[in-house]
Design an enzyme around this catalytic site. Sequence first.
Site, short mmCIF file in Angstrom:
data_model
loop_
_atom_site.label_atom_id
_atom_site.label_comp_id
_atom_site.label_asym_id
_atom_site.label_seq_id
_atom_site.Cartn_x
_atom_site.Cartn_y
_atom_site.Cartn_z
N GLY A 43 -5.53 -4.15 5.03
CA GLY A 43 -4.73 -5.17 4.37
C GLY A 43 -5.35 -6.55 4.39
O GLY A 43 -5.37 -7.26 3.38
N ARG A 44 -5.89 -6.96 5.54
CA ARG A 44 -6.45 -8.32 5.65
C ARG A 44 -7.81 -8.44 4.98
O ARG A 44 -8.37 -9.53 4.93
CB ARG A 44 -6.52 -8.74 7.11
CG ARG A 44 -7.26 -7.77 8.02
CD ARG A 44 -6.97 -8.06 9.49
NE ARG A 44 -7.52 -7.04 10.38
CZ ARG A 44 -6.92 -5.88 10.68
NH1 ARG A 44 -5.75 -5.59 10.13
NH2 ARG A 44 -7.47 -5.04 11.53
N LYS B 180 0.84 -1.21 0.00
CA LYS B 180 0.00 0.00 0.00
C LYS B 180 0.87 1.26 0.00
O LYS B 180 0.67 2.16 -0.81
CB LYS B 180 -0.93 0.00 1.21
CG LYS B 180 -1.83 1.22 1.29
CD LYS B 180 -2.69 1.24 2.55
CE LYS B 180 -3.84 0.29 2.44
NZ LYS B 180 -4.82 0.48 3.54
N HIS C 71 -4.53 -37.07 13.04
CA HIS C 71 -3.38 -37.86 13.45
C HIS C 71 -2.34 -37.00 14.15
O HIS C 71 -1.18 -37.39 14.26
CB HIS C 71 -2.78 -38.56 12.23
CG HIS C 71 -3.75 -39.49 11.56
ND1 HIS C 71 -3.89 -40.81 11.93
CD2 HIS C 71 -4.65 -39.27 10.58
CE1 HIS C 71 -4.83 -41.38 11.20
NE2 HIS C 71 -5.31 -40.46 10.36
N GLU D 15 -5.52 -10.36 14.12
CA GLU D 15 -5.09 -8.98 13.89
C GLU D 15 -6.27 -8.02 14.04
O GLU D 15 -6.11 -6.88 14.47
CB GLU D 15 -4.46 -8.83 12.50
CG GLU D 15 -3.77 -7.49 12.30
CD GLU D 15 -2.89 -7.45 11.07
OE1 GLU D 15 -1.66 -7.59 11.19
OE2 GLU D 15 -3.45 -7.28 9.96
N GLU E 148 9.85 -5.66 4.36
CA GLU E 148 10.08 -6.98 3.77
C GLU E 148 9.83 -6.96 2.27
O GLU E 148 10.62 -7.49 1.47
CB GLU E 148 9.17 -8.03 4.44
CG GLU E 148 9.43 -8.25 5.91
CD GLU E 148 8.61 -7.34 6.82
OE1 GLU E 148 8.51 -7.63 8.01
OE2 GLU E 148 8.05 -6.33 6.31
N LYS F 210 8.16 -3.09 14.15
CA LYS F 210 8.68 -2.54 12.90
C LYS F 210 9.54 -1.31 13.15
O LYS F 210 10.59 -1.11 12.53
CB LYS F 210 7.52 -2.17 11.97
CG LYS F 210 6.77 -3.33 11.39
CD LYS F 210 5.96 -2.81 10.21
CE LYS F 210 4.53 -3.10 10.32
NZ LYS F 210 3.73 -2.61 9.22
#
Length: 542
Positions: free
Chosen positions: A267-268, A206, A384, A353, A212, A505
């Site tokens: 964002g999500r 954005k 399992h 979040e 990253e 951050k």
Amino acid sequence: MPIRLPVWPLLLQHHRTIREQRMQDWFAGADAEQRVQQFSCDAAGIHLDYSKNRITAETMALLLRLADEAGVPARRDAMFAGEHVNDTEDRAALHMALRAPKDAPYRVDGTSVMPAVHAVLDRMRVFSERVRSGEWKGYSGQPIRDVVNLGIGGSDLGPRMVCRALAHLCGDSPRVHFVSNVDGTELAETLARLDPARTLVIVCSKTFTTLETMANACSMRAWFLDHGVPESGLANHFVAVSTNADAVRAFGIDPANMFEFWDWIGGRFSLWSSVGLSIALAVGFDAFAELLAGGHDMDQHFRTAPPGRNMPLVLGVLGVWYRNLFGFPTSCMAPYSSALELFPAFLQQLEMESNGKSVQHDGAPVQVDTSPVVWGTAGTNGQHAYFQLIHQGTQIVPVDFVAPLSAPRTLPGHHAKLLANCFAQAEALMRGRDEAELRAAGIDDPVRIAHMRFAGNRPSNMLLIDGVTPRALGALIALYEHRTFVQGAIWNINSFDQWGVELGKLLARPIEAELTGQAEGRHDASTRSLIARARAVLSRHA
């Protein structure tokens, strides 16, 4: 805050009344069929059976009253109206507009957002069709074979999950790869499989400053140049998804190849926007449009369905029931489909979040627990592994099972076995296995019986979809978006900000400078020790 609402003491008393009651008894009664009908609903192609929950009709009446007293309907309407429900950032949260038809009435600050939304969608259609058809070519005139999506968080998890879920639709489309981690291993291993002449990169950020993502973008730019792509040819290999045209231009990407989105998209919640460009490239724009349509179907249901048949509302209040009245600290998502194997990871970000908050809208501390820890993997593998804890552990974990009734790919007999296991797990969690049943099976050793008995009475929801189609997947994603919103509204928290990720951050940048010897900082003794140890090793490999 829910504990201040008139219904809260009634819920507390009701919980004390039924907390020891057993679902097995309810299902053994003459009205068991009626229970299933009463506690089932359908929406946008999804069938929800929530009868295997520790609830009665009175429970649901009280929980729906809780939602009403907490103002969930009014908050929902405010969100759909484009009001600034993200109050800490003074923004709307109008991701529903991204999946709505052109004539939808969505407005932000008095202006319709639909022309801009559909202008971007039109550009995405044209671009994705050019790439998929081979018309868009790399610098040397070769068509694109691989697409790399560089993003993190919402710019990665949503599109990655959708592309995995709909992989059966990809055919001979370009192969789409996702790189999110700044750990160079992920990017290096991806690059080893690529031909730079036939690779397209989507830089998805954005702000176009995400550490990253931009580190990976710079490394990919260098990779192209190192492999003979001229500077003038980079425009054929990079596009951007961003709101920051100046930063995009400074990186070297023509803003004509930038796909816009807006600050009222979190964002999500962004896979429906140009952040979903990788989806359109992987499965085609028509399938992407069907994904949007499924999300819109669920939006319409959430807005208009009556409370007792409103699927996001029902799931939301059930989550509050278990988190705040029973005190269960976690919840599990178990999709019985390999195609949906990334859905639990997507749901982790969406729910934790959004609702991992400890402060109310007015800045006062919350007075109840908020988001549970969300976890899970695809069935049947979980049976399992961690299902042992879910069945016989000391913690009770509510489970959401998601099962497509038809598989995107299967072999004879496989899907019936998969569904049988899914349904059996839900039944076993509910009914358990007692001593009498074990003795009837010829087991009389009391120690062995102690180990083999199941308490049961452990809750679950069963969600069925006809198949893993774009439309069904869109509805499923939107269902959990709205469920998350319902819970946040009841807890009186802002589900649309994420200040908790900011401090780490902020601290990372000066520490990076110290690790590379460019600066010295002041830290606690532990952090100083870690920096010194890492710096010693890094200096040997410089």
